[in-house]
Design an enzyme around this catalytic site. Structure first.
Site, PDB file in Angstrom:
ATOM      1  N   GLN B 149       0.854  -1.194   0.000  1.00 15.66           N
ATOM      2  CA  GLN B 149       0.000   0.000   0.000  1.00 15.66           C
ATOM      3  C   GLN B 149       0.883   1.236   0.000  1.00 15.66           C
ATOM      4  O   GLN B 149       1.822   1.321   0.783  1.00 15.66           O
ATOM      5  CB  GLN B 149      -0.860   0.028   1.270  1.00 15.66           C
ATOM      6  N   SER B 152      -0.046   6.132   3.425  1.00 17.56           N
ATOM      7  CA  SER B 152       0.367   7.143   4.400  1.00 17.56           C
ATOM      8  C   SER B 152       1.469   8.038   3.860  1.00 17.56           C
ATOM      9  O   SER B 152       2.243   7.640   3.000  1.00 17.56           O
ATOM     10  CB  SER B 152       0.893   6.463   5.670  1.00 17.56           C
ATOM     11  N   SER B 184       4.577  -1.005   4.288  1.00 15.87           N
ATOM     12  CA  SER B 184       5.043  -2.321   4.711  1.00 15.87           C
ATOM     13  C   SER B 184       5.339  -3.182   3.490  1.00 15.87           C
ATOM     14  O   SER B 184       4.501  -3.320   2.606  1.00 15.87           O
ATOM     15  CB  SER B 184       3.945  -2.948   5.567  1.00 15.87           C
ATOM     16  N   GLU B 267      -8.831  -4.259   5.562  1.00 18.51           N
ATOM     17  CA  GLU B 267      -7.758  -4.321   6.557  1.00 18.51           C
ATOM     18  C   GLU B 267      -8.327  -4.481   7.956  1.00 18.51           C
ATOM     19  O   GLU B 267      -7.828  -5.269   8.753  1.00 18.51           O
ATOM     20  CB  GLU B 267      -6.899  -3.055   6.477  1.00 18.51           C
ATOM     21  N   SER B 388      -4.360   3.793  14.280  1.00 19.17           N
ATOM     22  CA  SER B 388      -3.975   3.873  15.690  1.00 19.17           C
ATOM     23  C   SER B 388      -5.156   3.562  16.603  1.00 19.17           C
ATOM     24  O   SER B 388      -6.311   3.565  16.172  1.00 19.17           O
ATOM     25  CB  SER B 388      -3.456   5.275  15.994  1.00 19.17           C
ATOM     26  N   GLU B 390      -6.462   5.414  18.712  1.00 22.53           N
ATOM     27  CA  GLU B 390      -7.382   6.565  18.751  1.00 22.53           C
ATOM     28  C   GLU B 390      -8.315   6.554  17.530  1.00 22.53           C
ATOM     29  O   GLU B 390      -9.503   6.848  17.650  1.00 22.53           O
ATOM     30  CB  GLU B 390      -6.584   7.872  18.788  1.00 22.53           C
TER      31      GLU B 390
END
Lengths: 375, 408
Positions: B149, B152, B184, B267, B388, B390
């Site tokens: 991917q 980010s 990754s 995911e 994350s 959060e």
């Protein structure tokens, strides 16, 4: 067995929620329990019961936890009822169960926080009779119950004894208590004459009864926790501060999510434990022993459900702010019940220890591996 | 992936069919792999791979070979339609096979394989052009080629829609400039699924477009990042004047956000089931036993805590699978599963460290002790990777509990 509730069980849960949601915490739901036949659920047909599953029973307990409706359900049906069904002799079962099953009579189980023992001593008074002495505090519905099923230390070790609540030598009282929605009485015996009613293998059978009681109570705790979360979510979605609804703040939102996660974990553990608590009965209707496996699953349910309920009640009050700390708001009843439930059968430490002990003593665990779940 | 899942079978015939399938799976695995014997297996505590480049490549190659073998035998992409090399079987079949496979010693499944097979391939099935589906799906399912991917960015992690890598149209091709991060497996991948900004004037969620990027193209530079746990699974990827033909565009121009959400949805579902990285309760029991600590109440308590949550999570995953099989649309279960999992990783790592005390500070040469640093140092990473804590809580709060959205 599937983990989730069946369609019928979900329907029952909705019905109960519908019937009881209009009743304020601590108000009497016993008439509706009898009307709906809920007292019959866990008992075999031979005793007038509905031959329901243990799962059905936990659905009722969850509903009671949601509303905190007052009723001798935990005491008479779950505690005394299951103790009689599983651990009393045959004649006593035949004589007493029908009344308890129909809800016409109520009974309380006089026991200590560990359930399989109590502070009551029994001495042989006559053939099949014990003379009871001692004081047991925090007996659920101990004052209002007609019959007292007593876990006692008799001449042969742990025994079950039966005495009418109004019998001579029995004194019962209710003082102030932490949770006002469930009666916790002090029951005192001063040479009261009781009938010995232990069935065979009473100690190990009481061990299983204890597991079932813990699972039923854990179901109540899950219901209580869900209701607290619902109230908090509703409030957080409407209450405005700083020009925004407070539920949009991460400080509030994440608190509520952590509650949801704790409740999900508790609920699935209770569901799992309740499927382990289904009664395999022999011909006489006596339960097959569940043993350490059942005890271990009950302990897991007890620990996770206690935590979920206590945290939910606590945090729901925080989310509500000052209004949550008022007498008028129902949340304090939930807080009180959550704390009482958490301690009613002893705090969680021994339960965690019992799980740890069985793990290190070689029963081991199987490593759950990743299962690729298709979308 | 709903398009590929045939409704679960019920009734007598279904059950018989599943039993036969289980027997066939076991027979096939018997002929290929040794049985897993927990006692003989070397314990593994790493959560992320902390290997050198060549060792990690070898690990991936082993996983790829096994994936291809499974697919060819009909046990790899079994819920996919025959058109893609699958068998059109149900989720129940997949679950049964996964259960049987656990009894055998399989090559490790690197997350690069997981991304390619479980995230990118289904995204292309849902949103790719006919040409892309023909070109990519089979090779991706067999992992003949791997895909990472490219989502980010240094300035856009959790706020993914705030990305600034630019894709500028130039006739029948696109010119891409920018920088990606936390990719990754980028160093082992033939392809990358890229989200770039194609219209800087449009509102941030609207002006993005997705592309398939050949990782060996001129202008694509991969620089591995060393993680706190020691390995280099993640990478920075620099894109300098990379020219992509328009046929590599995935979805419509301006539809990049939908592509990203589709992949992230897979995911989240996929991360709910990860239980197999790092140490676990069984490892903790072994550790406490070898250290002679099992008599301590504190130690038994920590083992019990780890077990309670580990077991509850396994039940939760099974429960969600059951609901899904009954036709429920997945909601926030993946996010809940991930939170529970990462919390228990921490619980296990903290317990192991407390049992070990000094022995985790410096390697004493004693087996199975200092190795726990791999777990301890890996655990914080998964609380960030894949969204994350959060972000997961925001997702659960807003979609699961219906709480008002964060100001954006």
């Amino acid at each position: 067995m599937p983990i989730n509730l069946s369609t019928e069980q979900k329907d029952l849960a909705e019905t109960l929620d519908d019937v009881w949601s209009r009743i304020a915490p601590g108000h009497d739901v016993w008439p509706s329990i009898r009307e709906l036949g809920l007292t019959e659920i866990p008992f075999p047909e031979a005793t007038g019961g509905a031959d329901g599953t243990f799962r059905d029973l936990t659905v009722v307990m969850t509903g009671l936890g949601r509303t905190l409706g007052s009723a001798p359900y935990l005491s008479s049906v779950v505690m005394a009822g299951l103790a009689l069904l599983d651990a009393a002799d045959r004649d006593t079962r035949a004589e007493l169960l029908p009344g308890i099953v129909s809800g016409a009579r109520t009974a309380a189980l006089v026991c200590g926080p560990g359930i399989v023992t109590s502070a009551i001593r029994g001495e042989v008074a006559a053939e099949r009779e014990l003379s009871l002495t001692g004081v047991q505090h925090a007996v659920v519905d101990g004052e209002s119950a007609e019959l007292l099923v007593v876990v006692t230390h008799g001449p042969d070790g742990t025994e079950l004894a039966l005495v009418e609540g109004s019998a001579p030598g029995v004194r019962r009282s209710v003082g102030e208590q932490l949770d006002g929605t469930r009666q916790l009485a002090t029951v005192e015996f001063d040479g009261a004459t009781a009938r010995r009613i232990s069935g065979p293998d009473v100690a190990s059978r009481l061990g299983d009864v204890r597991s079932r009681i813990l699972i039923a109570l854990a179901a109540e705790q899950v219901g209580l926790a869900r209701r607290c979360l619902e109230m908090a979510v509703e409030y957080a979605g409407t209450r405005q501060q700083f020009g925004r609804t407070i539920g949009s703040f991460q400080g509030i939102k994440h608190k509520l999510v952590d509650l949801l996660v704790a409740i999900e974990l508790a609920e699935v553990t209770v569901l799992d434990a309740s499927s382990g608590a289904e009664r395999g009965c022999d011909e006489s209707g006596t339960a097959e022993p569940g043993g350490t496996e059942l005890a271990s699953r009950a302990a897991a349910a007890r620990v996770l459900a206690s935590r979920a309920a206590m945290t939910a009640a606590e945090e729901a009050i925080q989310v509500h702010g000052g209004i949550g700390f008022t007498w008028e708001h129902p949340l304090h009843h939930y807080f009180r019940r959550a704390k009482a439930d958490q301690l009613l059968f002893g705090d969680e430490y021994p339960y965690v220890q019992s799980v740890g002990e069985s793990l290190v003593h070689g029963r081991g665990v199987t490593r759950p591996r990743r299962v690729s779940e298709p979308a | 992936m709903t398009a590929t899942v045939i409704p679960a079978e019920t009734g007598q015939d279904g059950a018989e069919d599943l039993r036969a399938f289980e027997a066939a799976s076991r027979a096939w695995l018997d002929s290929r792999l040794p049985r897993r014997d927990a006692a003989e297996q070397a314990p593994k505590y790493s959560i992320f791979h902390n290997l050198g480049h060549e060792d990690e490549r070898a690990l991936i190659d082993g996983g790829r070979a096994w994936q291809a073998e499974r697919v060819d035998a009909g046990f790899g992409a079994m819920t996919w339609a025959p058109q893609w090399g699958g068998r059109g079987l149900t989720a129940s079949h997949e679950r049964i096979y996964a259960g049987v496979e656990r009894e055998y010693l399989t090559p490790e499944r690197h997350e690069n394989i997981l991304v390619t097979v479980e995230l990118v391939a289904p995204t292309l099935l849902e949103l790719g052009s006919d040409w892309q589906q023909e070109r990519f799906i089979r090779p991706f399912l067999r992992t003949d080629e791997l895909c990472c991917q490219l989502f980010s960015e240094p300035g856009a992690g959790s706020d993914l829609a705030g990305l600034s890598t630019r894709a500028v149209r130039d006739g029948e091709s696109w010119r891409v400039n920018g920088q990606k991060v936390w990719s990754s497996g980028a160093q082992f991948s033939e392809w990358g699924l890229l989200i770039a900004r194609s219209d800087p004037a449009a509102p941030k969620h609207k002006g993005m477009t997705a592309f398939m990027v050949p990782m060996d193209l001129e202008g694509v530079e991969v620089r591995p990042i060393r993680q706190m746990s020691g390995g280099s699974t993640f990478n920075e990827v620099f894109l300098t004047d990379v020219v992509l033909p328009d046929e590599f565009r995935v979805g419509e121009v301006g539809d990049g956000w939908r592509v990203a959400l589709t992949t992230l949805g897979f995911e989240r579902q996929s991360s709910a089931g990860i239980v197999d990285a790092g140490g676990n309760t069984a490892d903790l029991i072994r550790l406490a036993t070898s250290l002679g600590l099992t008599g301590a109440a504190e130690v038994r308590g920590r083992i019990a805590e780890s077990h309670l949550y580990e077991r509850a999570q396994a039940l939760l995953v099974a429960r969600y699978a059951e609901l899904e099989q009954a036709g429920a649309v997945p909601g926030v279960e993946g996010s809940i599963g991930k939170l529970v999992w990462t919390q228990n990783l921490k619980r296990v790592g903290d317990a192991a460290a407390s049992f070990l005390g000094h022995r985790i500070l410096a390697d004493t040469g004693e087996a199975d002790t200092f190795a726990w640093t791999q777990h301890l140092l890996g655990a914080p990473g998964y609380r960030i990777a894949g969204g994350s804590d959060e972000i997961q809580r925001n997702i659960i709060g807003e979609r699961g509990l219906g709480l008002p959205r964060e100001p954006r």
